[in-house]
Design a protein around this motif. Structure first.
Motif, PDB file in Angstrom:
ATOM      1  N   LEU A   1      -2.705  -5.692   1.759  1.00 44.68           N
ATOM      2  CA  LEU A   1      -3.038  -5.012   0.517  1.00 44.68           C
ATOM      3  C   LEU A   1      -2.921  -5.984  -0.659  1.00 44.68           C
ATOM      4  O   LEU A   1      -3.645  -5.864  -1.646  1.00 44.68           O
ATOM      5  CB  LEU A   1      -2.141  -3.788   0.315  1.00 44.68           C
ATOM      6  CG  LEU A   1      -2.363  -2.970  -0.959  1.00 44.68           C
ATOM      7  CD1 LEU A   1      -3.794  -2.434  -1.044  1.00 44.68           C
ATOM      8  CD2 LEU A   1      -1.357  -1.828  -1.037  1.00 44.68           C
TER       9      LEU A   1
ATOM     10  N   LYS B   1      -6.134  -7.110  -1.657  1.00 45.04           N
ATOM     11  CA  LYS B   1      -7.086  -6.064  -2.063  1.00 45.04           C
ATOM     12  C   LYS B   1      -6.403  -5.112  -3.046  1.00 45.04           C
ATOM     13  O   LYS B   1      -6.443  -3.897  -2.890  1.00 45.04           O
ATOM     14  CB  LYS B   1      -7.573  -5.273  -0.838  1.00 45.04           C
ATOM     15  CG  LYS B   1      -8.333  -6.085   0.179  1.00 45.04           C
ATOM     16  CD  LYS B   1      -9.746  -6.344  -0.283  1.00 45.04           C
ATOM     17  CE  LYS B   1     -10.550  -7.029   0.815  1.00 45.04           C
ATOM     18  NZ  LYS B   1     -11.903  -7.337   0.374  1.00 45.04           N
TER      19      LYS B   1
ATOM     20  N   PHE C   1      -7.361  -1.615  -4.383  1.00 45.54           N
ATOM     21  CA  PHE C   1      -7.218  -0.389  -3.590  1.00 45.54           C
ATOM     22  C   PHE C   1      -5.891   0.339  -3.828  1.00 45.54           C
ATOM     23  O   PHE C   1      -5.667   1.415  -3.278  1.00 45.54           O
ATOM     24  CB  PHE C   1      -7.347  -0.683  -2.094  1.00 45.54           C
ATOM     25  CG  PHE C   1      -8.740  -0.998  -1.639  1.00 45.54           C
ATOM     26  CD1 PHE C   1      -9.830  -0.260  -2.073  1.00 45.54           C
ATOM     27  CD2 PHE C   1      -8.958  -2.040  -0.751  1.00 45.54           C
ATOM     28  CE1 PHE C   1     -11.118  -0.550  -1.639  1.00 45.54           C
ATOM     29  CE2 PHE C   1     -10.242  -2.334  -0.310  1.00 45.54           C
ATOM     30  CZ  PHE C   1     -11.328  -1.599  -0.755  1.00 45.54           C
TER      31      PHE C   1
ATOM     32  N   LEU D   1      -5.110   4.166  -2.652  1.00 47.72           N
ATOM     33  CA  LEU D   1      -4.151   4.323  -1.561  1.00 47.72           C
ATOM     34  C   LEU D   1      -2.986   5.216  -1.978  1.00 47.72           C
ATOM     35  O   LEU D   1      -2.544   6.083  -1.224  1.00 47.72           O
ATOM     36  CB  LEU D   1      -3.641   2.949  -1.103  1.00 47.72           C
ATOM     37  CG  LEU D   1      -2.805   2.954   0.165  1.00 47.72           C
ATOM     38  CD1 LEU D   1      -3.599   3.483   1.349  1.00 47.72           C
ATOM     39  CD2 LEU D   1      -2.301   1.542   0.454  1.00 47.72           C
TER      40      LEU D   1
ATOM     41  N   VAL E   1      -4.246  -2.966   5.041  1.00 48.61           N
ATOM     42  CA  VAL E   1      -5.293  -1.963   4.875  1.00 48.61           C
ATOM     43  C   VAL E   1      -6.473  -2.304   5.773  1.00 48.61           C
ATOM     44  O   VAL E   1      -6.772  -3.483   6.012  1.00 48.61           O
ATOM     45  CB  VAL E   1      -5.750  -1.833   3.410  1.00 48.61           C
ATOM     46  CG1 VAL E   1      -4.651  -1.209   2.563  1.00 48.61           C
ATOM     47  CG2 VAL E   1      -6.191  -3.151   2.816  1.00 48.61           C
TER      48      VAL E   1
ATOM     49  N   VAL F   1     -10.448  -2.104   5.989  1.00 44.44           N
ATOM     50  CA  VAL F   1     -11.551  -2.079   5.036  1.00 44.44           C
ATOM     51  C   VAL F   1     -12.859  -2.167   5.815  1.00 44.44           C
ATOM     52  O   VAL F   1     -12.992  -2.998   6.718  1.00 44.44           O
ATOM     53  CB  VAL F   1     -11.441  -3.264   4.046  1.00 44.44           C
ATOM     54  CG1 VAL F   1     -12.580  -3.253   3.050  1.00 44.44           C
ATOM     55  CG2 VAL F   1     -10.099  -3.242   3.325  1.00 44.44           C
TER      56      VAL F   1
ATOM     57  N   LEU G   1     -11.999   1.319   1.416  1.00 46.19           N
ATOM     58  CA  LEU G   1     -10.681   1.515   2.004  1.00 46.19           C
ATOM     59  C   LEU G   1     -10.780   2.586   3.088  1.00 46.19           C
ATOM     60  O   LEU G   1     -11.297   3.673   2.847  1.00 46.19           O
ATOM     61  CB  LEU G   1      -9.684   1.962   0.927  1.00 46.19           C
ATOM     62  CG  LEU G   1      -8.281   2.348   1.410  1.00 46.19           C
ATOM     63  CD1 LEU G   1      -7.556   1.138   1.975  1.00 46.19           C
ATOM     64  CD2 LEU G   1      -7.492   2.962   0.276  1.00 46.19           C
TER      65      LEU G   1
ATOM     66  N   SER H   1      -4.357   2.564   6.197  1.00 46.24           N
ATOM     67  CA  SER H   1      -3.243   1.686   5.864  1.00 46.24           C
ATOM     68  C   SER H   1      -2.124   1.829   6.885  1.00 46.24           C
ATOM     69  O   SER H   1      -2.048   2.814   7.622  1.00 46.24           O
ATOM     70  CB  SER H   1      -2.665   2.043   4.493  1.00 46.24           C
ATOM     71  OG  SER H   1      -2.013   3.304   4.548  1.00 46.24           O
TER      72      SER H   1
END
Length: 154
Positions: free
Chosen positions: A6, A9, A12, A16, A54, A56, A61, A64
């Motif tokens: 994460l 990214k 996100f 999330l 995560v 993707v 997304l 997780s």
């Protein structure tokens, strides 16, 4: 589909947090969406404990999973924990959770863990298929959960 930290990214994080809040707010009603967003930001390590990974797909997304020091304040002696395993409904039953869990397990191995833990309300069968074993059923924050563990091959 790719599984990435994460930390790579961060755009996100807000989405999330909303997904996790919707799924698990009953376990901690006093935790606000803002508080959850902050907690996810702090736990979004690239490696080690804590770290969040995560899934993707096409820039979207999908799911997780996290490796955390402790996920049950009533069991401070157990560590580390698999936590926050979540896959969006339209992507379920395609092995994505299994891939996310495997990525967290690799990180647990790198962190020299020999056993790791989780608790779940509904997914015990999935975890049993992945080699986890049942430790106990208990009440946690007003919910009946199964606490499970898995030996990690290093």
């Amino acid at each position: 589909m790719e599984i990435v930290p994460l930390a790579d990214k961060k755009d996100f994080i807000a989405e999330l947090a909303e997904l996790h809040h919707s799924e698990w707010k009953h376990l901690n009603p006093s935790l606000t969406l803002e508080g959850r967003t902050e907690a996810i930001s702090k736990a979004a390590g690239r490696e080690g404990i804590p770290s969040i990974f995560v899934a993707v797909s096409g820039g979207q997304l999908v799911g997780s999973a996290a490796l955390v020091q402790n996920d049950m304040d009533t069991k401070p002696d157990l560590s580390p924990w698999l936590a926050a395993v979540y896959v969006k409904e339209s992507f379920r039953h395609h092995g994505i959770a299994t891939e996310l869990i495997a990525r967290c397990e690799n990180e647990a191995v790198r962190s020299n863990a020999d056993t790791w833990y989780l608790y779940t309300e509904f997914a015990s069968k999935l975890y049993e298929k992945l080699g986890w074993r049942y430790l106990e059923k208990c009440e946690y924050k007003g919910v009946t959960v199964d606490v499970m563990c898995k030996q990690i091959a290093s």
